[in-house]
Design a protein around this motif. Structure first.
Motif, PDB file in Angstrom:
ATOM      1  N   TYR A 275     -37.499 -37.792   0.563  1.00  0.00           N
ATOM      2  CA  TYR A 275     -36.466 -37.154   1.586  1.00  0.00           C
ATOM      3  C   TYR A 275     -36.158 -36.737   1.890  1.00  0.00           C
ATOM      4  N   VAL A 277     -34.627 -34.016   3.711  1.00  0.00           N
ATOM      5  CA  VAL A 277     -34.103 -33.528   5.088  1.00  0.00           C
ATOM      6  C   VAL A 277     -33.356 -31.796   4.229  1.00  0.00           C
ATOM      7  N   VAL A 310     -33.999 -41.250   9.131  1.00  0.00           N
ATOM      8  CA  VAL A 310     -34.569 -39.496   7.884  1.00  0.00           C
ATOM      9  C   VAL A 310     -35.885 -39.106   7.657  1.00  0.00           C
ATOM     10  N   SER A 314     -35.832 -34.908   9.412  1.00  0.00           N
ATOM     11  CA  SER A 314     -36.249 -33.921   8.501  1.00  0.00           C
ATOM     12  C   SER A 314     -37.112 -33.331   9.868  1.00  0.00           C
ATOM     13  N   ASP A 356     -31.913 -34.145  -0.048  1.00  0.00           N
ATOM     14  CA  ASP A 356     -31.042 -34.291   1.127  1.00  0.00           C
ATOM     15  C   ASP A 356     -29.354 -33.797   0.306  1.00  0.00           C
ATOM     16  N   ASN A 357     -28.819 -33.912   1.659  1.00  0.00           N
ATOM     17  CA  ASN A 357     -27.413 -33.973   1.535  1.00  0.00           C
ATOM     18  C   ASN A 357     -26.476 -34.989   0.862  1.00  0.00           C
ATOM     19  N   GLY A 416     -27.233 -35.665   9.985  1.00  0.00           N
ATOM     20  CA  GLY A 416     -27.864 -35.129   8.739  1.00  0.00           C
ATOM     21  C   GLY A 416     -26.894 -35.095   7.563  1.00  0.00           C
TER      22      GLY A 416
END
Ligand code: G3P
Length: 419
Positions: A275, A277, A310, A314, A356-357, A416
């Protein structure tokens, strides 16, 4: 009267939003490039800024896909003599879930102390009968952050850590979840590609300490003593550290580790992530690395992915990377669930963390850093094998992607921060 109620409702809603908003700052500025990865300062800074220092004498073995991962984990469980601590996000009642449950229950009945920490949401597909069988056998099961209406804010904080420690001596971490889609060898879309690691040596004590972190937070109990923390002799030549992040402490550690490693890179970055992002700072760090001549290659999932949102989010963030010369490729045969970073044929970071966050700021994560050129070369070889099965996406192809993909990207980008 209606206006007054509406006004009050707005104030209450506003207060709720404010109360749920993060109160502390995250890393906001780009890191200054102070050292290369082979500078002793890099190792020192990893130790002091991320938590425990790197310790010598570890042996780390790579396990590719369920066919290698699950037998190794089950063997260790079945041979446990004193303690098993196991923390995982996905645990579903399927064939592999049953094999684990049977093995854990059998050991508990034999007198081994078995502690199982399952994320409540991640284990939602585990049936009550399996849970009862585990508890009846004496396994101490805790389900992390059960959703309750008076603690709504923590709903968004899951334990995403993936840790199995047996007798305080053998540790496992990596990307795998306990579900049947991780069985096999990545041969089709029902059998995912993933990598996990078996660890022996002093760093296993740090893995156990990370397990203790959430166990104590959730149960109020501390696991200590020789059965959990035995003296650990050297088993190999790899310096390693295990570190963790959580919104309740060390919240920026994963984000920081990735930024530190990318910023220190001199020659190569091989990033595999299920994942991907990246936030603005991560994009800037990757772009800066590519611009100073670092060869940056990234593998992410292709069309076969369990979250189209996702993938869309991305894609939306690839523009600056591709323009700077970062090479992007999407894995083709199946869902690519690997989470690994290799920098300069020296640093390898593996564990539960997605790029990712959600992993950097919301969930509880744990990663193993290994600073060893031999091990790093081995992981680069694994990356090359994956790269052969991935489809490179050029800047031109990215710019020419269909309009509906671009629209989906813009929409996905709006959420996001939650991905
Ligand atoms: O969150 P991860 O990386 O453990 O992946 C879990 C999958 O999304 C389950 O479908």
């Amino acid at each position: 009267m209606v206006a007054l109620i509406a006004c009050l409702a707005t104030v209450v809603a506003g207060l709720l939003v404010l109360n749920f908003a993060p109160t502390e700052k995250k890393i906001e500025t780009q890191l200054t490039r102070l050292y290369d990865t082979d500078d002793p300062q890099f190792r020192r800074s990893l130790g002091v800024l991320l938590g425990p220092p790197l310790v010598e004498g570890n042996k780390v073995e790579v396990l590719l896909n369920g066919d290698q991962i699950f037998p190794a984990m089950l063997k260790a469980i079945r041979e446990a003599k004193k303690t098993i601590t196991f923390e995982t996000y996905i645990y579903w009642s399927e064939t592999i879930g049953k094999e684990f449950a049977d093995a854990l229950a059998e050991r508990a009945r034999a007198g081994v102390k078995v502690h199982l920490m399952l994320d409540y949401i991640g284990s939602i597909k585990m049936d009550d009968a399996s849970m009862k069988a585990l508890r009846d056998a004496g396994v101490e099961v805790h389900r992390y952050h059960k959703p309750v209406w008076w603690k709504l804010a923590r709903l968004n904080n899951r334990t995403h850590r993936k840790l199995l420690i047996v007798d305080g001596q053998i540790g496992f971490t990596g990307g795998v979840g306990i579900a049947d889609k991780w069985r096999g060898h990545g041969q089709d879309e029902d059998h995912w590609r993933d990598t996990h690691f078996r660890v022996e040596g002093p760093v296993v004590g740090q893995m156990q300490a990370v397990f203790n972190d959430n166990w104590t937070k959730a149960t109020g109990k501390v696991l200590d003593g020789e059965a959990y923390f035995p003296a650990l002799a050297a088993k190999g030549d790899s310096p390693a550290q295990m570190f963790s992040s959580s919104i309740t402490g060390g919240g920026e550690s994963m984000h920081l580790m990735y930024l530190m490693a990318i910023t220190a890179a001199r020659h190569t970055i091989h990033l595999s992530n299920s994942y991907f992002v990246p936030d603005e700072l991560a994009v800037k760090a990757l772009v800066a690395a590519a611009k100073r001549g670092v060869e940056v290659r990234i593998i992410t999932p292709g069309k076969i992915i369990d979250s189209d949102v996702v993938r869309a989010a991305s894609h939306e963030r690839w523009g600056a990377l591709l323009k700077a010369g970062v090479k992007m490729a999407e894995y083709q045969p199946t869902m690519y669930h690997v989470k690994a970073l290799v920098v300069d044929s020296l640093l390898v970071s593996v564990g539960s963390t997605n790029f990712d966050n959600r992993s950097f700021s919301l969930n509880d994560e744990a990663n193993l850093n290994v600073l060893d050129p031999v091990f790093a070369k081995q992981q680069e070889a694994v990356f090359e094998q994956d790269w052969l099965r991935a489809k490179p996406i050029s800047l031109q192809q990215w710019e020419d992607r269909p309009l509906h993909d671009k629209a989906a990207g813009k929409l996905a980008d709006l959420i996001g921060s939650q991905l």
